[in-house]
Design an enzyme around this catalytic site. Structure first.
Site, PDB file in Angstrom:
ATOM      1  N   ARG A 169      17.015   4.091 -19.063  1.00 52.93           N
ATOM      2  CA  ARG A 169      15.958   5.311 -19.711  1.00 52.93           C
ATOM      3  C   ARG A 169      14.883   4.484 -19.978  1.00 52.93           C
ATOM      4  NH1 ARG A 169      21.083   6.129 -22.505  1.00 52.93           N
ATOM      5  NH2 ARG A 169      21.963   8.558 -21.781  1.00 52.93           N
ATOM      6  N   LYS A 204       2.107   6.620 -10.587  1.00 51.09           N
ATOM      7  CA  LYS A 204       2.922   8.356  -9.480  1.00 51.09           C
ATOM      8  C   LYS A 204       3.969   6.674  -9.252  1.00 51.09           C
ATOM      9  CE  LYS A 204       0.245  12.070  -8.082  1.00 51.09           C
ATOM     10  NZ  LYS A 204      -0.232  12.104  -7.125  1.00 51.09           N
ATOM     11  N   LYS A 229     -10.709   5.636  -9.370  1.00 50.33           N
ATOM     12  CA  LYS A 229      -8.925   6.254 -10.114  1.00 50.33           C
ATOM     13  C   LYS A 229      -8.737   5.959 -11.322  1.00 50.33           C
ATOM     14  CE  LYS A 229      -4.326   7.214  -8.369  1.00 50.33           C
ATOM     15  NZ  LYS A 229      -3.041   6.964  -7.019  1.00 50.33           N
ATOM     16  N   ARG A 242      -7.816  15.480 -10.981  1.00 44.94           N
ATOM     17  CA  ARG A 242      -6.792  14.415 -10.584  1.00 44.94           C
ATOM     18  C   ARG A 242      -6.399  14.773  -8.953  1.00 44.94           C
ATOM     19  NH1 ARG A 242      -2.196  10.256 -12.087  1.00 44.94           N
ATOM     20  NH2 ARG A 242      -1.509   9.200  -9.892  1.00 44.94           N
ATOM     21  N   ASN A 278      -6.423  13.952  -3.726  1.00 41.05           N
ATOM     22  CA  ASN A 278      -5.406  14.791  -2.787  1.00 41.05           C
ATOM     23  C   ASN A 278      -6.882  14.969  -1.882  1.00 41.05           C
ATOM     24  OD1 ASN A 278      -3.101  13.513  -3.539  1.00 41.05           O
ATOM     25  ND2 ASN A 278      -3.723  15.967  -4.507  1.00 41.05           N
ATOM     26  N   HIS A 307      -5.441  14.697   2.634  1.00 38.55           N
ATOM     27  CA  HIS A 307      -3.690  14.346   1.923  1.00 38.55           C
ATOM     28  C   HIS A 307      -2.577  15.700   2.561  1.00 38.55           C
ATOM     29  CE1 HIS A 307      -4.813  10.943   0.781  1.00 38.55           C
ATOM     30  NE2 HIS A 307      -3.382  10.087  -0.230  1.00 38.55           N
ATOM     31  N   HIS A 314       0.225   5.596   6.276  1.00 38.93           N
ATOM     32  CA  HIS A 314      -0.117   6.293   5.213  1.00 38.93           C
ATOM     33  C   HIS A 314      -2.241   6.395   5.459  1.00 38.93           C
ATOM     34  CE1 HIS A 314      -0.590   8.706   1.614  1.00 38.93           C
ATOM     35  NE2 HIS A 314      -1.724   8.144   1.408  1.00 38.93           N
TER      36      HIS A 314
HETATM   37  N1  NAD Z   1       2.214   6.440  -5.949  1.00 43.24           N
HETATM   38  C1  NAD Z   1       0.822   6.481  -5.108  1.00 43.24           C
HETATM   39  O1  NAD Z   1       0.204   6.677  -6.246  1.00 43.24           O
HETATM   40  C2  NAD Z   1       1.276   6.494  -4.086  1.00 43.24           C
HETATM   41  C3  NAD Z   1      -0.107   6.473  -3.641  1.00 43.24           C
HETATM   42  C4  NAD Z   1      -0.907   6.340  -2.234  1.00 43.24           C
HETATM   43  C5  NAD Z   1       0.578   6.143  -1.530  1.00 43.24           C
HETATM   44  N2  NAD Z   1       1.464   5.873  -1.648  1.00 43.24           N
HETATM   45  C6  NAD Z   1       2.903   5.069  -0.917  1.00 43.24           C
HETATM   46  O2  NAD Z   1       2.430   4.068  -0.942  1.00 43.24           O
HETATM   47  C7  NAD Z   1       3.147   3.754   0.420  1.00 43.24           C
HETATM   48  C8  NAD Z   1       2.743   2.930   1.072  1.00 43.24           C
HETATM   49  O3  NAD Z   1       2.065   1.839   1.319  1.00 43.24           O
HETATM   50  P1  NAD Z   1       1.823   0.686   2.406  1.00 43.24           P
HETATM   51  O4  NAD Z   1       0.630   1.147   3.084  1.00 43.24           O
HETATM   52  O5  NAD Z   1       1.007  -0.475   1.358  1.00 43.24           O
HETATM   53  O6  NAD Z   1       2.944   0.153   3.095  1.00 43.24           O
HETATM   54  P2  NAD Z   1       3.962  -0.398   2.791  1.00 43.24           P
HETATM   55  O7  NAD Z   1       4.407  -0.986   1.160  1.00 43.24           O
HETATM   56  O8  NAD Z   1       5.394  -0.362   3.126  1.00 43.24           O
HETATM   57  O9  NAD Z   1       3.641  -1.641   3.159  1.00 43.24           O
HETATM   58  C9  NAD Z   1       2.906  -2.178   4.964  1.00 43.24           C
HETATM   59  C10 NAD Z   1       3.121  -3.514   5.254  1.00 43.24           C
HETATM   60  O10 NAD Z   1       2.937  -4.413   4.285  1.00 43.24           O
HETATM   61  C11 NAD Z   1       4.027  -5.752   3.897  1.00 43.24           C
HETATM   62  N3  NAD Z   1       3.079  -6.596   3.679  1.00 43.24           N
HETATM   63  C12 NAD Z   1       2.630  -5.858   2.096  1.00 43.24           C
HETATM   64  N4  NAD Z   1       1.965  -6.622   1.175  1.00 43.24           N
HETATM   65  C13 NAD Z   1       2.074  -7.964   2.495  1.00 43.24           C
HETATM   66  C14 NAD Z   1       0.573  -9.031   2.754  1.00 43.24           C
HETATM   67  N5  NAD Z   1       0.024  -9.334   1.444  1.00 43.24           N
HETATM   68  N6  NAD Z   1       0.751  -9.556   3.627  1.00 43.24           N
HETATM   69  C15 NAD Z   1       1.392  -9.688   5.027  1.00 43.24           C
HETATM   70  N7  NAD Z   1       2.018  -8.466   4.689  1.00 43.24           N
HETATM   71  C16 NAD Z   1       2.615  -7.104   3.470  1.00 43.24           C
HETATM   72  C17 NAD Z   1       5.014  -5.311   3.878  1.00 43.24           C
HETATM   73  O11 NAD Z   1       6.423  -5.744   3.783  1.00 43.24           O
HETATM   74  C18 NAD Z   1       5.339  -4.048   4.586  1.00 43.24           C
HETATM   75  O12 NAD Z   1       5.683  -4.021   5.963  1.00 43.24           O
HETATM   76  C19 NAD Z   1       3.702   5.419   1.363  1.00 43.24           C
HETATM   77  O13 NAD Z   1       5.221   4.956   0.533  1.00 43.24           O
HETATM   78  C20 NAD Z   1       2.518   5.845   0.116  1.00 43.24           C
HETATM   79  O14 NAD Z   1       3.458   6.886  -0.287  1.00 43.24           O
HETATM   80  C21 NAD Z   1       1.615   6.007  -3.457  1.00 43.24           C
END
Ligand code: NAD
Length: 351
Positions: A124, A146, A230, A245, A249, A252, A268
């Site tokens: 929880r 989020k 942000k 907020r 987007n 997006h 993304h």
């Molecule tokens: N919660 C939110 O508010 C929010 C906002 C925007 C995006 N997102 C989400 O974020 C995700 C995308 O995040 P992302 O682009 O970081 O992708 P990811 O977490 O998949 O990372 C991208 C790649 O980089 C690798 N990696 C991470 N750190 C590294 C480093 N320091 N050196 C080498 N490789 C590294 C990871 O293993 C992965 O292969 C999506 O799922 C998206 O929906 C969430």
């Protein structure tokens, strides 16, 4: 060390610090002890980040007499599912984590979303700390609370809002980040400039080479400025209840549809870049934005190495599956000019 204090307006007691500095991770053990976040820590990371940083973080914590264990999942968006969350929760039970434990999320946005979600529902709800390791996670996904996972029907459709106890933004992690991931994160940073901060947009135009060359000073400047934007928004509107907020987007709605159509092979930030160009085109057509501004944005995105067109048009059904839909209306974020964005409700039949 530069710090940003976050205080959620609706819950003033829910406050925490974002540390931003090269090597700020060195302060983590002291922070955990001083603030008694948990009695035992699960370092939650993906398979790739585990190899590069997870094992050494575990050793570092153990050396500092912090009780911790690693738990991990296969890297990539395909892992962002309820099934992964369930598997990780089972692993935590097997490893004797309980309601006094806490999660340290180490990784990009995928780890951040999964880890934050798991922490918010495990027993929880237990505390969590975010250590973002991609540029996108540092400026966007780790900030704001989020959390969540994807469904077959679309991205991020299941989730919670759950603030961490602290965020450690250590620029050092970016040294190993592939160049396309730097460009991916830069897309969100350019977005901040367009919606709220003309000075940031201009800085990126002027210092693009330094940023792409991962120069510390340039990276720290754009990361800190982005986080501040942000944080200011989420402090006032944590749950996207007002237009504030929703501004985040920008780009997006079409971007998410393109990501989905590509079966999440399109990064993304890359999808958002195309999404920003599409919405700007509509803004120019509707005389919300001057063509000169749209061209300037497109030029910067292109120069940064981001895509500005897509082979396929985003499909209406994917646009409509966006969570921002309400009844027959949908909120669209338009930029009026660089540094100023607005939200307009558009009737879906207009699409
Ligand atoms: N919660 C939110 O508010 C929010 C906002 C925007 C995006 N997102 C989400 O974020 C995700 C995308 O995040 P992302 O682009 O970081 O992708 P990811 O977490 O998949 O990372 C991208 C790649 O980089 C690798 N990696 C991470 N750190 C590294 C480093 N320091 N050196 C080498 N490789 C590294 C990871 O293993 C992965 O292969 C999506 O799922 C998206 O929906 C969430």
């Amino acid at each position: 060390m530069p710090k940003i204090k976050v205080k959620i307006a609706r819950r003033p007691r829910d406050k925490y610090t974002i540390f931003i500095k090269e090597n700020c991770i060195d302060y983590l053990p002291e922070f955990l002890k001083e603030n008694k976040i948990g009695t035992k820590y699960a370092i939650l990371t993906d398979s790739k980040t585990k190899k590069i940083y997870g094992d050494s973080l575990l050793r570092f914590l153990k050396k500092n007499k912090i009780n911790a264990e690693l738990i991990s999942f296969d890297q990539g968006e395909k892992s962002k599912t309820l099934a992964t969350v369930e598997k990780l929760a089972e692993e935590m039970i097997t490893k004797n984590f309980d309601r006094d434990s806490a999660i340290i999320v180490l990784g990009g946005g995928v780890a951040g979303d999964i880890g934050g979600f798991l922490a918010s529902i495990f027993m929880r709800g237990i505390p969590h700390i975010q250590i973002p390791t991609t540029l996108l996670a540092m400026v966007d996904s780790a900030i704001g609370g989020k959390t969540g996972v994807d469904l077959e029907g679309g991205k991020n459709l299941i989730g919670t809002t759950s603030q961490p106890k602290a965020i450690f933004v250590d620029i050092n992690y970016l040294k190993t980040l592939p160049q396309n991931q730097i460009v991916n994160g830069l897309s969100e940073i350019i977005k901040y400039g367009i919606i709220k901060d003309k000075k940031l947009f201009k800085y990126i135009e002027k210092n693009l080479e330094k940023i792409l060359g991962k120069e510390t000073e340039a990276l720290e400047y754009i990361i800190e400025r982005s986080i501040k934007i942000k944080v200011k928004i989420i402090e006032r509107d944590e749950k996207e209840l007002t237009n504030e907020r929703i501004l985040l987007n920008y780009g997006h709605t079409f971007g998410h549809a393109l990501e989905k159509m590509s079966n999440y092979t399109l990064l993304h930030g890359f999808a958002i870049s195309i999404g920003m160009v599409i919405i700007n085109k509509l803004a120019v057509e509707q005389k919300i934005m001057k063509e000169k501004e749209a061209k300037r944005i497109k030029a910067l995105l292109k120069k940064a190495g981001l895509p500005i067109t897509s082979m396929k048009k985003p499909e209406t059904k994917d646009i409509l599956s966006d969570k921002k839909r309400s009844g027959n209306f949908m909120n669209f974020v338009f930029a009026k000019k660089i540094g100023k964005a607005i939200v307009r409700k558009e009737k879906i039949t207009k699409l």
